[in-house]
Design a protein around this motif. Sequence first.
Motif, PDB file in Angstrom:
ATOM      1  N   SER A  29      -0.825 -25.756 -23.258  1.00  0.00           N
ATOM      2  CA  SER A  29      -2.222 -26.188 -23.297  1.00  0.00           C
ATOM      3  C   SER A  29      -3.179 -25.263 -22.555  1.00  0.00           C
ATOM      4  CB  SER A  29      -2.337 -27.605 -22.743  1.00  0.00           C
ATOM      5  OG  SER A  29      -1.928 -27.642 -21.387  1.00  0.00           O
ATOM      6  N   ILE A  30      -2.670 -24.454 -21.636  1.00  0.00           N
ATOM      7  CA  ILE A  30      -3.578 -23.615 -20.839  1.00  0.00           C
ATOM      8  C   ILE A  30      -3.706 -22.205 -21.404  1.00  0.00           C
ATOM      9  CG2 ILE A  30      -3.043 -24.944 -18.765  1.00  0.00           C
ATOM     10  CD1 ILE A  30      -1.448 -22.532 -17.748  1.00  0.00           C
ATOM     11  N   TYR A  31      -2.977 -21.940 -22.495  1.00  0.00           N
ATOM     12  CA  TYR A  31      -2.979 -20.590 -23.058  1.00  0.00           C
ATOM     13  C   TYR A  31      -3.931 -20.469 -24.243  1.00  0.00           C
ATOM     14  CZ  TYR A  31       1.129 -18.840 -20.526  1.00  0.00           C
ATOM     15  OH  TYR A  31       1.984 -18.395 -19.571  1.00  0.00           O
ATOM     16  N   ASP A  32      -4.676 -19.364 -24.285  1.00  0.00           N
ATOM     17  CA  ASP A  32      -5.262 -18.943 -25.545  1.00  0.00           C
ATOM     18  C   ASP A  32      -4.112 -18.505 -26.446  1.00  0.00           C
ATOM     19  OD1 ASP A  32      -8.337 -17.250 -24.446  1.00  0.00           O
ATOM     20  OD2 ASP A  32      -7.593 -19.296 -24.131  1.00  0.00           O
ATOM     21  N   MET A  33      -4.256 -18.750 -27.739  1.00  0.00           N
ATOM     22  CA  MET A  33      -3.194 -18.408 -28.690  1.00  0.00           C
ATOM     23  C   MET A  33      -3.783 -17.703 -29.909  1.00  0.00           C
ATOM     24  SD  MET A  33      -0.308 -19.557 -27.376  1.00  0.00           S
ATOM     25  CE  MET A  33       0.783 -19.488 -28.814  1.00  0.00           C
ATOM     26  N   GLY A  34      -2.940 -17.001 -30.635  1.00  0.00           N
ATOM     27  CA  GLY A  34      -3.430 -16.302 -31.804  1.00  0.00           C
ATOM     28  C   GLY A  34      -2.394 -16.159 -32.897  1.00  0.00           C
ATOM     29  N   TRP A  35      -2.892 -15.849 -34.074  1.00  0.00           N
ATOM     30  CA  TRP A  35      -2.054 -15.470 -35.210  1.00  0.00           C
ATOM     31  C   TRP A  35      -2.403 -14.028 -35.596  1.00  0.00           C
ATOM     32  CZ3 TRP A  35       1.915 -18.142 -37.301  1.00  0.00           C
ATOM     33  CH2 TRP A  35       1.992 -19.517 -37.051  1.00  0.00           C
ATOM     34  N   SER A  36      -1.365 -13.219 -35.743  1.00  0.00           N
ATOM     35  CA  SER A  36      -1.516 -11.859 -36.225  1.00  0.00           C
ATOM     36  C   SER A  36      -0.720 -11.713 -37.509  1.00  0.00           C
ATOM     37  CB  SER A  36      -1.005 -10.870 -35.186  1.00  0.00           C
ATOM     38  OG  SER A  36      -1.850 -10.828 -34.068  1.00  0.00           O
ATOM     39  N   ARG A  37      -0.994 -10.664 -38.233  1.00  0.00           N
ATOM     40  CA  ARG A  37      -0.206 -10.372 -39.425  1.00  0.00           C
ATOM     41  C   ARG A  37       0.003  -8.872 -39.547  1.00  0.00           C
ATOM     42  NH1 ARG A  37      -4.523 -11.813 -44.320  1.00  0.00           N
ATOM     43  NH2 ARG A  37      -5.895 -10.006 -44.015  1.00  0.00           N
ATOM     44  N   GLN A  38       1.098  -8.536 -40.227  1.00  0.00           N
ATOM     45  CA  GLN A  38       1.400  -7.126 -40.477  1.00  0.00           C
ATOM     46  C   GLN A  38       1.843  -6.976 -41.914  1.00  0.00           C
ATOM     47  OE1 GLN A  38       4.135  -5.256 -37.740  1.00  0.00           O
ATOM     48  NE2 GLN A  38       3.314  -3.246 -38.246  1.00  0.00           N
ATOM     49  N   ALA A  39       1.046  -6.248 -42.679  1.00  0.00           N
ATOM     50  CA  ALA A  39       1.377  -5.964 -44.066  1.00  0.00           C
ATOM     51  C   ALA A  39       2.208  -4.679 -44.123  1.00  0.00           C
ATOM     52  CB  ALA A  39       0.104  -5.806 -44.876  1.00  0.00           C
ATOM     53  N   PRO A  40       2.983  -4.503 -45.183  1.00  0.00           N
ATOM     54  CA  PRO A  40       3.801  -3.288 -45.302  1.00  0.00           C
ATOM     55  C   PRO A  40       2.962  -2.024 -45.166  1.00  0.00           C
ATOM     56  CG  PRO A  40       4.401  -4.875 -46.981  1.00  0.00           C
ATOM     57  CD  PRO A  40       3.180  -5.419 -46.312  1.00  0.00           C
ATOM     58  N   GLY A  41       3.379  -1.143 -44.280  1.00  0.00           N
ATOM     59  CA  GLY A  41       2.702   0.133 -44.108  1.00  0.00           C
ATOM     60  C   GLY A  41       1.409   0.069 -43.330  1.00  0.00           C
ATOM     61  N   LYS A  42       1.089  -1.099 -42.771  1.00  0.00           N
ATOM     62  CA  LYS A  42      -0.159  -1.253 -42.038  1.00  0.00           C
ATOM     63  C   LYS A  42       0.112  -1.715 -40.611  1.00  0.00           C
ATOM     64  CE  LYS A  42      -3.124  -2.242 -45.998  1.00  0.00           C
ATOM     65  NZ  LYS A  42      -4.174  -3.150 -46.533  1.00  0.00           N
ATOM     66  N   GLN A  43      -0.890  -1.522 -39.752  1.00  0.00           N
ATOM     67  CA  GLN A  43      -0.768  -1.981 -38.375  1.00  0.00           C
ATOM     68  C   GLN A  43      -0.935  -3.492 -38.293  1.00  0.00           C
ATOM     69  OE1 GLN A  43      -3.638   0.340 -36.113  1.00  0.00           O
ATOM     70  NE2 GLN A  43      -2.031   1.767 -35.502  1.00  0.00           N
ATOM     71  N   ARG A  44      -0.353  -4.070 -37.257  1.00  0.00           N
ATOM     72  CA  ARG A  44      -0.515  -5.497 -37.023  1.00  0.00           C
ATOM     73  C   ARG A  44      -1.968  -5.763 -36.634  1.00  0.00           C
ATOM     74  NH1 ARG A  44       4.014  -8.558 -33.489  1.00  0.00           N
ATOM     75  NH2 ARG A  44       5.244  -7.311 -34.969  1.00  0.00           N
ATOM     76  N   GLU A  45      -2.541  -6.823 -37.191  1.00  0.00           N
ATOM     77  CA  GLU A  45      -3.924  -7.174 -36.884  1.00  0.00           C
ATOM     78  C   GLU A  45      -4.017  -8.650 -36.482  1.00  0.00           C
ATOM     79  OE1 GLU A  45      -6.746  -7.366 -40.101  1.00  0.00           O
ATOM     80  OE2 GLU A  45      -5.237  -7.956 -41.575  1.00  0.00           O
ATOM     81  N   LEU A  46      -4.856  -8.913 -35.516  1.00  0.00           N
ATOM     82  CA  LEU A  46      -5.110 -10.287 -35.096  1.00  0.00           C
ATOM     83  C   LEU A  46      -6.088 -10.914 -36.084  1.00  0.00           C
ATOM     84  CD1 LEU A  46      -4.604 -12.391 -32.794  1.00  0.00           C
ATOM     85  CD2 LEU A  46      -6.743 -11.577 -31.778  1.00  0.00           C
ATOM     86  N   VAL A  47      -5.693 -12.027 -36.709  1.00  0.00           N
ATOM     87  CA  VAL A  47      -6.552 -12.636 -37.721  1.00  0.00           C
ATOM     88  C   VAL A  47      -7.219 -13.922 -37.239  1.00  0.00           C
ATOM     89  CG1 VAL A  47      -5.333 -11.594 -39.659  1.00  0.00           C
ATOM     90  CG2 VAL A  47      -4.603 -13.832 -38.814  1.00  0.00           C
TER      91      VAL A  47
END
Length: 111
Positions: A29-47
């Motif tokens: 409950s005290i943490y900020d959280m996120g979802w990232s994604r990584q497509a083939p051949g691309k860098q991971r990005e926070l979405v």
Amino acid sequence: VQLVESGGGLVQPGGSLRLSCAASGMVFSIYDMGWSRQAPGKQRELVAHITSSGSRSYADSVKGRFTISRDNAKSTLYLQLNSLRPEDTAVYYCTDLKGNWGQGTQVLVSS
């Protein structure tokens, strides 16, 4: 800290999925959280990002289509993916934004 994603799969363009991330070993409950994604051949990005107080922000590429939410009682993070496009195909990762990641769940958008 352990983060375990689920809910990925194959979906047609325009379809929807709901991803879940079960967290343990942390006071979720005290943490900020996120979802990232990584497509083939691309860098991971926070979405998508959600603060401990529930404020949300999104990458321009998913704004209006994806919704991040959290259930602190269940220590679970969610990502609702709507109006999916082929370019949303990627491995989606849950993160506590402090260097911990889940193993990822694959989302494939294809007809």
